[in-house]
Enzyme design. Structure first.
Site, short mmCIF file in Angstrom:
data_model
loop_
_atom_site.label_atom_id
_atom_site.label_comp_id
_atom_site.label_asym_id
_atom_site.label_seq_id
_atom_site.Cartn_x
_atom_site.Cartn_y
_atom_site.Cartn_z
N PRO A 164 0.83 -1.21 0.00
CA PRO A 164 0.00 0.00 0.00
C PRO A 164 0.87 1.26 0.00
O PRO A 164 1.81 1.37 0.77
CB PRO A 164 -0.79 -0.13 1.31
CG PRO A 164 -0.78 -1.58 1.64
CD PRO A 164 0.54 -2.08 1.14
N GLU A 165 0.55 2.19 -0.90
CA GLU A 165 1.25 3.46 -0.97
C GLU A 165 0.31 4.56 -0.48
O GLU A 165 -0.75 4.27 0.07
CB GLU A 165 1.74 3.69 -2.40
CG GLU A 165 2.68 2.58 -2.89
CD GLU A 165 3.14 2.74 -4.33
OE1 GLU A 165 3.19 3.90 -4.81
OE2 GLU A 165 3.45 1.72 -4.97
#
Length: 274
Positions: free
Chosen positions: A2-3
């Site tokens: 996840p960014e």
């Protein structure tokens, strides 16, 4: 992993469920995920506390508690936080379970690479990665005036510099490849070779790509999901990431895959010339 857009979606989807909720009990199935303090102290200090706020910085989720302490969670590659109104089958996969006075919060993590810290204000320095974060793409102060001096002062691979969290917080492999493609920059260009015009275009494209991903609730390929268990749909709008061998959106040339700065990278050899 996840960014920024995915963690922002987790924050937004989770906030409505946990704010002003009391933590009644914690069950830790994988103690090594708790990095500070000890798992036993972590559980005892959290029990009875109330979530009063939830923020995000870079890829970190920062839960503010009613006693002024902070629960800091980094989801890493496969971490997820799922809220349920009552106990559910998520219990079977959960690494950590937070039973609230209303509902249950499950921390899932297939590869168990995530981290959880419980810190007081003066203990924040323990989280060296958090303290060292640079500007976020959605910060108004992330602009040419911020990035140009950094790029011009050092001779680094562009891909590596964009992945450096101390320069730009929240960018990861997906959105770095996307920003480079949209700006027609080769990932192996050297930072000090970029013109001011190229840096200005890169900044604008990073911002637009991140804003698009947030609007699309993030990018889902495998594990990412938000607090409702919903996946994002930004994968349907990607220019290059995950599309190696497929035609370039701009010129039709088959996209190239290579390892650059230690990361899998997809780019167009025709549009993104070195």
């Amino acid at each position: 992993m996840p960014e920024l857009p995915e963690v922002e979606q987790v924050k937004n989807s989770l906030s409505k469920y946990i704010i002003n909720k009391e933590i009644k009990q914690i069950t830790i199935h994988v103690p090594r995920l708790i990095k500070y303090p000890s798992p036993l102290e972590f559980a005892s200090r959290l029990q009875g506390r109330v979530f009063v706020n939830l923020n995000r910085k870079g890829k970190y989720l920062i839960f503010t508690l009613d006693n002024g302490e902070y629960l800091v969670i980094h989801l890493r590659m496969t971490g997820a936080l799922i809220f349920k109104n009552q106990p559910s089958t998520e219990e079977n996969k959960a690494r950590i379970v937070f039973e609230l006075n209303s509902g249950v919060l499950y921390y899932l993590d297939t590869r168990t690479l995530g981290t959880l810290h419980l810190v007081k204000v003066d203990e924040m320095k323990i989280l060296k990665g958090l303290v060292a974060l640079g500007k976020e793409p959605i910060d108004p102060e992330f602009n040419t005036e911020y990035l140009a001096p950094i790029f011009k002062s050092k001779k680094r691979l562009l891909k590596a510099a964009l992945l450096d969290q101390s320069i730009i917080a929240g960018l990861g492999n997906i959105y770095v490849d996307e920003a480079l493609a949209k700006t027609a920059l080769h990932p192996q260009r050297l930072t000090n070779s970029l013109s001011i015009e190229e840096i200005t275009n890169l900044v604008a494209n990073i911002k637009s790509i991140i804003e698009q991903a947030i609007a699309n609730h993030g990018t889902t390929f495998r594990d990412y999901k938000d607090a409702d268990g919903a996946t994002g749909n930004n994968q349907n709008f990607l220019l290059v990431y995950g599309r190696d061998g497929q035609p370039c959106t701009f010129c039709g040339t088959p996209l190239t895959y290579a390892k650059i700065a230690g990361r899998g990278t997809v780019y167009c050899q025709r549009c993104q010339k070195l």
